[in-house]
Design an enzyme around this catalytic site. Sequence first.
Site, PDB file in Angstrom:
ATOM      1  CG  ASP A 552      -1.888   1.178   1.184  1.00 38.06           C
ATOM      2  OD1 ASP A 552      -2.762   1.176   0.305  1.00 38.06           O
ATOM      3  OD2 ASP A 552      -1.756   2.094   2.016  1.00 38.06           O
ATOM      4  CD  GLU A 554      -1.184   5.896   3.686  1.00 35.08           C
ATOM      5  OE1 GLU A 554      -1.909   6.797   3.238  1.00 35.08           O
ATOM      6  OE2 GLU A 554      -1.624   4.845   4.173  1.00 35.08           O
ATOM      7  CG  HIS A 603      -1.442  10.407   4.846  1.00 41.46           C
ATOM      8  ND1 HIS A 603      -0.665  11.400   5.397  1.00 41.46           N
ATOM      9  CD2 HIS A 603      -1.647  10.771   3.548  1.00 41.46           C
ATOM     10  CE1 HIS A 603      -0.396  12.318   4.483  1.00 41.46           C
ATOM     11  NE2 HIS A 603      -1.000  11.968   3.359  1.00 41.46           N
ATOM     12  CG  HIS A 693      -6.314   5.983   6.663  1.00 44.26           C
ATOM     13  ND1 HIS A 693      -6.562   5.633   5.359  1.00 44.26           N
ATOM     14  CD2 HIS A 693      -7.519   6.261   7.213  1.00 44.26           C
ATOM     15  CE1 HIS A 693      -7.872   5.710   5.117  1.00 44.26           C
ATOM     16  NE2 HIS A 693      -8.471   6.084   6.233  1.00 44.26           N
ATOM     17  CG  ASP A 698      -4.338   1.013   5.129  1.00 46.94           C
ATOM     18  OD1 ASP A 698      -4.895   0.722   6.196  1.00 46.94           O
ATOM     19  OD2 ASP A 698      -4.453   2.132   4.591  1.00 46.94           O
TER      20      ASP A 698
END
Length: 738
Positions: A552, A554, A603, A693, A698
């Site tokens: 994942d 951010e 986040h 987040h 995640d």
Amino acid sequence: MAPRRRPAAAGSRQLRWALMAGVAGLVVWSLLLVAMAVTTLPGAERATVMALLAPRWPLLLLGWLLGGGLIFLALRALWAHHVQPPARLAEQVHAMLANPAPQPLAAPGTPALDALADACNALLAQRQVAEAERDAQVARASADLARERNRLASLLAQSAQSMVVCNLEGRILLYNPRARLQLRTLSSAPALADGADVVGIGRSVYGVFEQAQIQHALERVQQRLQRGAAQATAQFVTTTHGGRLLRVRLAPVLDGVQDAPEASLSGFMLTLDDVTRDFDAAAERDRWLGEATGHIGAAVQMLAGAASDLSSAATVDSRGAAALARIQAQCAALREQNAALARHAAEGLATRWPLEDMLATDLLAAAQHRLGRDALPRLAVEPAAVDLWLRVDSYLLLEALAALAERLVEAFTPRFLGLRLRASEESDVGATAQLDLYWDGQSFSTETVMGWELEPVGSGAQRGMLTLREVLDRHRGSMVFGRDRLRNESFLRFVLPLAPAAEAAEAVVESAVPLYQDGRPEFYDFDLFQTRPFQGEHDDEPLAALAYTVFDTETTGLNPSQGDQILQIGATRIVNGRLLRGESFEQLIDPGRDISAANTAVHGITNEMVRGQPRIAEVLPAFHAFAQGTVLVAHNAAFDMKFLQLQEQATGLVFDQPVLDTLLLAIVAQPQQASHRLEALTDRFGIAVEGRHTALADAKATAELLLRLIPLLEAQGIRTLGQARAAAQQTYLARLKY
């Protein structure tokens, strides 16, 4: 995870088709009825009816549309109340079965379905009671085994010995923390991942070792096992990128009953020792000894010369002559002791790396196999004595032979090459053997041989770090060249040491102590002994057998094509159907631009947190190495992959492995659910999310979700990677672009 634009969930495709088919059928049936009625009228009446209806066709059309709309709404209401609730209930039941801690089903709202939900909840309660009883019995039965396993795990974790167990394909099944640190030093990959990018369950050990070294050691072990040896090992020394020396010992892992003749090789165990300090200390000691013996020898020589001069003088009386004689005797004794000390120091310098005992027949077989890999002329191998044992580093020696053979072919283009190995006469360095590489061509000059001795061993592009002279020195050997006029052959001759007779006999008998017994910690993945590892894009591979990197990102925003950048990458791995929580990747990244307050609110990453962190060009190579050889998985993967793809030109790194999207797979597995957002899915499947987040949290939640989805997909007949990718591409969200 940065905020992402999600399209509203569209109605069921089946519902749309059903409603359109119903309305279309009504229109067609109405037209048919009107046509049938009109055709039965006489001509005059038909004309009258048509004259009456023609001015009123808009009203008729409006009536048809109104009727169709009413039917549409009625069908939609019937679908929503009688078709969708059972389908959603069925999907919730499947999700409940995939949830290790399921919650009771909520009442759908209709009497019949409420009764069905109550029945499912009752069955769930009964299953939980049965599972609790089963788990209690299993726990009691396995308590002793768990204690032993934990003891072994603790010993492995705290052991000062580095240990790695692999299957025959080189996939890592077990390693302890010390091995991870040492293997990390062998890799040239970036250091950001703390070794997880090169060392992990299911990864190939050939990412840190040369495959030729391991394969050669395995061949030697198999030869010894075929001769009936109970303990067969091989060892070699390798150099890390930082200049450290590691001694590697390879021992076999056998299938079948211990000591049974049908036991077969299923893998191997590597034990690693950092011998740099010992090597350097011993080499320094031997160097000092060499220098000291030189100084002592010179001093003794001068003292002996002075004593000789004094003894020849006429004025020396009998007492002086006796004293000089004693001095000369002591000088002779010192000279002999100093020579022995010098030989010992030279031997220590020449044999610092370990040599192994090896049968001459095995060495010739290995040489024939090694030289046969290269495009060389016909190779003739003469048989050697069956009881001839040598003490060699066979890997280095074979690489030296390959290098010389390649140079010979380039220089003289011979019609054939030959190998001959036989014992030679006793020399001042002990018993030796002669290994001849001969050919049907001319010989060459001393300058040519001296030049070859200074070149690295190896062939083609696989050049090593050691020269031929260094290989010979480590064998206490030498090389000569010449020509046999009777045979009309030229030859290069290696003079190599023989193994002492007692040690050679010991190598044949070998100890019957087992190398690797059954105390196996199951928190490491020994199931990989049986499974095939994922190697590239294999659409026919079962989903449960693949290795996955679930990741994942951010980001600074939602528009990668308009300059938004990655702030953080988090990833974890799934191997053999198990989430490896201990093998993860997490790194903050300096995006080179400000982070807005709105994104920070999502986040939690601030400008201060990323200040001083590496840029994406430094992080991406480490993540690329971490994900190598696996299937990439993300939730709404199109978003994350777009950010990676935009970095291809700048970094030269391409993530070309298959990609699975858990968002699309969830739609395939549960098409009737109202939401397929990660939060909704984790709630539905009972997946605990820590640190929502954050990229790593995640990624771990997505990995857990994938493990829950795979059985649901298999229940629909979607069992392979290719089937999953094809099914995902049929969903309406597969068209989403960033």
